[in-house]
Structures are given as C-alpha cells and as structure tokens.
Write a protein that holds these residues in place. Sequence first.
Motif, PDB file in Angstrom:
ATOM      1  N   VAL A 124       0.833  -1.208   0.000  1.00 51.67           N
ATOM      2  CA  VAL A 124       0.000   0.000   0.000  1.00 51.67           C
ATOM      3  C   VAL A 124       0.865   1.255   0.000  1.00 51.67           C
ATOM      4  CG1 VAL A 124      -1.652   1.332   1.372  1.00 51.67           C
ATOM      5  CG2 VAL A 124      -1.961  -1.135   1.106  1.00 51.67           C
ATOM      6  N   LEU A 125       1.885   1.270   0.848  1.00 52.15           N
ATOM      7  CA  LEU A 125       2.721   2.464   0.970  1.00 52.15           C
ATOM      8  C   LEU A 125       3.536   2.724  -0.294  1.00 52.15           C
ATOM      9  CD1 LEU A 125       3.857   2.057   4.675  1.00 52.15           C
ATOM     10  CD2 LEU A 125       2.385   3.852   3.750  1.00 52.15           C
ATOM     11  N   TRP A 126       4.047   1.656  -0.933  1.00 51.14           N
ATOM     12  CA  TRP A 126       4.801   1.866  -2.167  1.00 51.14           C
ATOM     13  C   TRP A 126       3.875   2.313  -3.299  1.00 51.14           C
ATOM     14  CZ3 TRP A 126       9.408   3.177  -1.851  1.00 51.14           C
ATOM     15  CH2 TRP A 126      10.322   2.562  -0.985  1.00 51.14           C
ATOM     16  N   LEU A 177      20.840   4.430   3.565  1.00 56.19           N
ATOM     17  CA  LEU A 177      19.474   4.692   3.987  1.00 56.19           C
ATOM     18  C   LEU A 177      18.702   3.384   4.142  1.00 56.19           C
ATOM     19  CD1 LEU A 177      17.191   6.608   4.630  1.00 56.19           C
ATOM     20  CD2 LEU A 177      16.794   6.900   2.168  1.00 56.19           C
ATOM     21  N   TRP A 178      18.923   2.458   3.216  1.00 55.81           N
ATOM     22  CA  TRP A 178      18.256   1.161   3.340  1.00 55.81           C
ATOM     23  C   TRP A 178      18.772   0.374   4.540  1.00 55.81           C
ATOM     24  CZ3 TRP A 178      13.909  -0.604   1.438  1.00 55.81           C
ATOM     25  CH2 TRP A 178      13.344   0.066   0.352  1.00 55.81           C
ATOM     26  N   LEU A 179      20.028   0.570   4.895  1.00 56.85           N
ATOM     27  CA  LEU A 179      20.537  -0.028   6.129  1.00 56.85           C
ATOM     28  C   LEU A 179      19.791   0.539   7.333  1.00 56.85           C
ATOM     29  CD1 LEU A 179      22.539  -1.736   7.761  1.00 56.85           C
ATOM     30  CD2 LEU A 179      24.161   0.185   7.619  1.00 56.85           C
ATOM     31  N   ALA A 220       8.144   5.090   6.205  1.00 57.57           N
ATOM     32  CA  ALA A 220       7.258   4.008   6.617  1.00 57.57           C
ATOM     33  C   ALA A 220       7.319   2.843   5.629  1.00 57.57           C
ATOM     34  CB  ALA A 220       5.822   4.526   6.745  1.00 57.57           C
ATOM     35  N   ALA A 221       7.326   3.162   4.318  1.00 58.94           N
ATOM     36  CA  ALA A 221       7.399   2.117   3.296  1.00 58.94           C
ATOM     37  C   ALA A 221       8.703   1.340   3.397  1.00 58.94           C
ATOM     38  CB  ALA A 221       7.258   2.739   1.906  1.00 58.94           C
ATOM     39  N   GLY A 222       9.809   2.049   3.573  1.00 58.75           N
ATOM     40  CA  GLY A 222      11.099   1.380   3.692  1.00 58.75           C
ATOM     41  C   GLY A 222      11.175   0.489   4.906  1.00 58.75           C
ATOM     42  N   MET A 223      10.635   0.951   6.050  1.00 55.78           N
ATOM     43  CA  MET A 223      10.711   0.158   7.270  1.00 55.78           C
ATOM     44  C   MET A 223       9.895  -1.126   7.174  1.00 55.78           C
ATOM     45  SD  MET A 223       9.530   1.003  11.165  1.00 55.78           S
ATOM     46  CE  MET A 223       7.837   0.576  10.728  1.00 55.78           C
ATOM     47  N   VAL A 224       8.634  -1.030   6.700  1.00 50.38           N
ATOM     48  CA  VAL A 224       7.808  -2.238   6.645  1.00 50.38           C
ATOM     49  C   VAL A 224       8.312  -3.191   5.560  1.00 50.38           C
ATOM     50  CG1 VAL A 224       5.766  -1.177   7.649  1.00 50.38           C
ATOM     51  CG2 VAL A 224       6.069  -1.098   5.172  1.00 50.38           C
TER      52      VAL A 224
END
Length: 312
Positions: free
Chosen positions: A62-64, A80-82, A200-204
């Motif tokens: 959903v977020l992406w 950042l992805w780390l 939020a998208a990256g974290m989930v």
Amino acid sequence: MNRPRIPVLTTAIETRMGPAEWGQLLLLSLIWGGSFFLIAIAVRDLPVLTIVNARVGVAALVLWAIVLGSRRRIPRDPHLWLAFLIMGFLNNIVPFGLIVWGQTAIPSGLASILNATTPLWTVMISALLLSDEGATPMKLAGVFLGLGGVAVMIGLDTLAGLGHAVLPQLAILGAAISYACAGVFGRRFRSMGVDPIVTAAGMVTASTLLMAPLTLGVDGLSGFDGKSIPWLAVIVLGVLCTGLAYVLYFRILAKAGATNLSLVTFMVPISAILLGWLFLGETLGTAHLLGIAMIAAGLALIDGRLIARRPA
C-alpha cells in the motif's frame, strides 16, 4: 565519490506538541486500539508469524503504491536502506517476537502494563542520546503517573503475577526497550530529509524481508487454507493499522520527538476500552475512569504546557 553516511546527530524538534500533533497521536492510538479486535479475529485461524509478516507485507504494498502514485523519490542510497533495516528490526522484528513469546506465559493485562513502560525507557534513552529530549523531573513524574493510570485501568490485580514467569516478563520489558530504541533511532530520518511515507514504506519492506524466512520456516503455508474472514482482518490490519499508522508514527516522530511519540502506549488502552464501551457494550467502570484521569494528568505533566509558569 563518498556516499552520505547515516547521521548520528539529529536536528532539534519542538518537544511541546501542538493541536495537530496531539490530534495525530489520538488518531494513532485509536487505530492501534482498534487493532486488537482485528487481531482477535485473525489469530483464530492463522499462525502468529503469518499474521505479522502478512500485515507488514500488505502495508508495504500500500505504501509503495502511494509513493509511486504521488511520484515521491524512491531512495537508492544503501546507507538509507541499512537504516530502514535497523528500524524494522528494532520496531517490528524484536518487539513482535518478544511480545508473542512473552504472552504465552503471562496474562495480556500484565503484558500491557509492562509494555506501557515504553515512555519511561524512551525518556531515559533520549536523555542519553538526544540533546533536545532531556529527562526532566516533571517529565519523569508524568511517565510514572501515566504508567500508574494504565495499571489502574487494566486492573491492579494483574500485578499479582509479577513474581512468576520472570523471563517472559523480561521479554515484554525487552520489547518496550526495543520500541524506545526505535523511536530514538528513527529521529535521524528527519535529518536525512526522508518523507514520512517513504520512511514508513522502507521500514515495513525491510521488516517483511527480514521476517519472511522465519515465517516460512516456522509456519510454512499452514495459513493458506481458503478462509477469507481472517485474511480480510489481516488486510485491514496491514492497510489501516500498519500502513496509515506508521505514516502518522513518523510524522509525529519528526515533529515532536521520540518521548512524545511513545505516549501513544498510554493512550492505546484508553482507546481500546472506549471503543469496547461504545460499540461492544462493554462496561466502563470507576477504575477505568480513574485510570483515564491519571493518564491525562501524566500527559499534561510530560507536555508541561498546562502548568508552565506564565511570564510576569
């Protein structure tokens, strides 16, 4: 060419929340308070890890979709992805696992009280690592008053189990500490200029990828038996209680800081009890009202606005 590193220091925030931040915190508590009903539906037919992994996976989709539809920039920096991976580990993987394991041996009421220590740990960790979120006596008094309100509201008799099942109780406390560390760590995304929806998208997404091997190894495909109701509950959990909730989470974190964000753990029991009273016909007793009053007083102390001295 040197790549930008994840910053250790964060830019200053306004520790006193305005109406917008309080409104967002209230909405977040309502969303997470209502999630208990959906979880109760899903857990009847689906394994726990499957629920958690599917929940964050749906939220990621959903977020992406929102990120792509709004043409927000997709982050490509590996550092950042780390940071997303670390945030997902601290805010999802560790606490979800510890809470699930802990609640196999202790009552949910006691687990809720132990989890409500999150603001206390956040105050202490923030005081050590963040220059603009000090542990003032008034703030600590507010945390303890709010924690007492949670205990009164859920029932002081639940504290009778404190002398038993020590390791499961330590697991719940470990989850609270992990949530606190996640709140402090997440402050850096503001310094990095990352949009809250992208964060939020990256974290989930990171949480989904980290949990997938464990979920397949433990649960396998046992939840895919064609039952639609539990999966509908999981979809709502993913879209509303995870996707939308974490957008609010990172917006509050960026504007008001880790300590103020952690106050949602005091407000979630209030939301859950009030929703049960309004829509399920559950009883709202004197202990609930007293607990709500104590939590409200604790929140006022932590914010400090209502009792601040006026200039002469």
